[in-house]
Write an enzyme that holds these catalytic residues in place. Structure first.
Site, PDB file in Angstrom:
ATOM      1  N   ASN A 262       0.799  -1.215   0.000  1.00 22.90           N
ATOM      2  CA  ASN A 262       0.000   0.000   0.000  1.00 22.90           C
ATOM      3  C   ASN A 262       0.836   1.272   0.000  1.00 22.90           C
ATOM      4  O   ASN A 262       0.383   2.298  -0.504  1.00 22.90           O
ATOM      5  CB  ASN A 262      -0.931   0.005   1.223  1.00 22.90           C
ATOM      6  CG  ASN A 262      -1.602   1.357   1.427  1.00 22.90           C
ATOM      7  OD1 ASN A 262      -2.433   1.780   0.631  1.00 22.90           O
ATOM      8  ND2 ASN A 262      -1.214   2.042   2.493  1.00 22.90           N
TER       9      ASN A 262
ATOM     10  N   SER B 197      -3.702   2.606  -8.771  1.00 20.86           N
ATOM     11  CA  SER B 197      -4.456   3.854  -8.825  1.00 20.86           C
ATOM     12  C   SER B 197      -5.337   3.828 -10.056  1.00 20.86           C
ATOM     13  O   SER B 197      -5.024   3.150 -11.038  1.00 20.86           O
ATOM     14  CB  SER B 197      -3.497   5.047  -8.907  1.00 20.86           C
ATOM     15  OG  SER B 197      -4.178   6.239  -9.261  1.00 20.86           O
TER      16      SER B 197
ATOM     17  N   TYR C  23       3.839   9.672 -11.420  1.00 19.95           N
ATOM     18  CA  TYR C  23       2.926   8.874 -10.606  1.00 19.95           C
ATOM     19  C   TYR C  23       2.178   7.854 -11.458  1.00 19.95           C
ATOM     20  O   TYR C  23       2.130   6.665 -11.140  1.00 19.95           O
ATOM     21  CB  TYR C  23       1.941   9.801  -9.900  1.00 19.95           C
ATOM     22  CG  TYR C  23       0.891   9.081  -9.085  1.00 19.95           C
ATOM     23  CD1 TYR C  23       1.196   8.540  -7.849  1.00 19.95           C
ATOM     24  CD2 TYR C  23      -0.416   8.970  -9.556  1.00 19.95           C
ATOM     25  CE1 TYR C  23       0.242   7.884  -7.088  1.00 19.95           C
ATOM     26  CE2 TYR C  23      -1.384   8.314  -8.820  1.00 19.95           C
ATOM     27  CZ  TYR C  23      -1.054   7.774  -7.576  1.00 19.95           C
ATOM     28  OH  TYR C  23      -2.010   7.121  -6.845  1.00 19.95           O
TER      29      TYR C  23
ATOM     30  N   SER D 189       4.395   4.981 -12.714  1.00 20.12           N
ATOM     31  CA  SER D 189       4.773   4.017 -11.673  1.00 20.12           C
ATOM     32  C   SER D 189       3.605   3.121 -11.298  1.00 20.12           C
ATOM     33  O   SER D 189       3.775   1.914 -11.066  1.00 20.12           O
ATOM     34  CB  SER D 189       5.303   4.751 -10.441  1.00 20.12           C
ATOM     35  OG  SER D 189       4.300   5.533  -9.817  1.00 20.12           O
TER      36      SER D 189
ATOM     37  N   ILE E 148      -9.821   9.329  -2.928  1.00 19.06           N
ATOM     38  CA  ILE E 148     -10.106   8.830  -1.585  1.00 19.06           C
ATOM     39  C   ILE E 148      -9.748   9.906  -0.571  1.00 19.06           C
ATOM     40  O   ILE E 148      -8.664  10.509  -0.642  1.00 19.06           O
ATOM     41  CB  ILE E 148      -9.287   7.543  -1.281  1.00 19.06           C
ATOM     42  CG1 ILE E 148      -9.517   6.495  -2.381  1.00 19.06           C
ATOM     43  CG2 ILE E 148      -9.656   6.995   0.086  1.00 19.06           C
ATOM     44  CD1 ILE E 148     -10.933   6.015  -2.530  1.00 19.06           C
TER      45      ILE E 148
END
Length: 259
Positions: A89, A141, A154, A157, A187
């Site tokens: 996570n 994601s 981001y 990855s 979130i």
């Protein structure tokens, strides 16, 4: 609140455990009766988590440390039972188009979001053989699935993490090791709460254009992670499950204001 009684008595590692999705996941798994090795570099957060949640074994560490698998191996030996599950996570996220992302920043995204998960998963599959199998869940994601603006490092990855999920699921399925991922949308965590409240454009894009028309909560993702770890998902592997309120599916304008 429980979600998967099949997790009772199992030993599961969760990284990025001290806040947000990780904290909700640890609480849910421990509530289901699992023993959880909670990994984080936030010492105060880990101490709070361990004090308030039975069955948690805190491990203060940075996931990019190459020595972390050896420390986890020692922790497993001290507990005296094989590993059943791993939740990768821990992660970092910042904006930036490719032209605005330097090599060092890209390397940091890859080190935290991809290489650490690769290293820990490589360790975990070896440890899980002793239990006759197990399950790994990677937290990717929604940006690993859809094209996102100003998020080059981001998104790259996290897309690589989703690809690693499929590849390892193919290799280790014959050993009864299932590997899946979740793809959270927006979130509400300590890192995003202020931006959600203050940035009108973010609410318009991620809430008003999503079918469920609300921001996600860490527990929404934690429930899917627990499902993927448990026996109810025993015939599910190599999947990346969207947990985004339908945003990636249904991006369209709405006449009413979002809640």
């Amino acid at each position: 609140m429980t979600s998967s009684p099949s997790l009772a008595g199992r030993l599961i590692i969760v990284t990025g455990a001290a806040s947000g999705i990780g904290e909700a996941t640890v609480g849910l798994l421990a509530g289901d009766g699992a023993r959880v090795i909670a990994v984080d570099r936030n010492e105060d957060g880990l101490a709070r988590l361990a004090a308030g949640t039975a069955g948690v074994v805190p491990l203060l560490a940075d996931v990019t440390d190459p020595a972390l698998p050896e420390r986890l191996s020692q922790t497993l030996q001290s507990i005296g039972r094989p590993l059943d599950g791993l939740v990768n996570n821990a992660g970092i996220g910042r904006g930036g188009m490719a032209e605005e992302t330097g090599d060092a920043e890209l390397e940091q995204f890859l080190a935290v979001n991809l290489v650490s998960a690769f290293r820990l998963s490589r360790f975990a599959v070896g440890a899980m053989r002793a239990a006759g199998g197990g399950a790994i869940v990677n937290v990717a994601s929604i940006y690993s699935i859809v094209g996102a603006t100003a998020s080059a490092g981001y998104s790259a990855s996290k897309a690589a993490l989703a690809g690693l999920t499929r590849q390892m699921a193919t290799d280790y399925g014959p050993e009864n090791i299932r590997i899946n991922a979740v793809a959270p949308g927006l979130i509400e965590t300590p890192l995003t709460r202020e931006r959600i409240a203050s940035e009108t454009w973010r609410r318009h894009i991620f809430i008003e254009q999503a079918p469920l028309r609300r921001v996600g909560q860490p527990i929404d993702v934690a429930r899917v992670i627990a499902f993927l770890l448990g026996d109810a998902a025993g015939f599910v592997t190599g999947e990346t499950v969207r947990v985004d309120g339908g945003w990636a599916m249904g991006r369209y304008p709405r006449p009413e204001a979002a809640r």
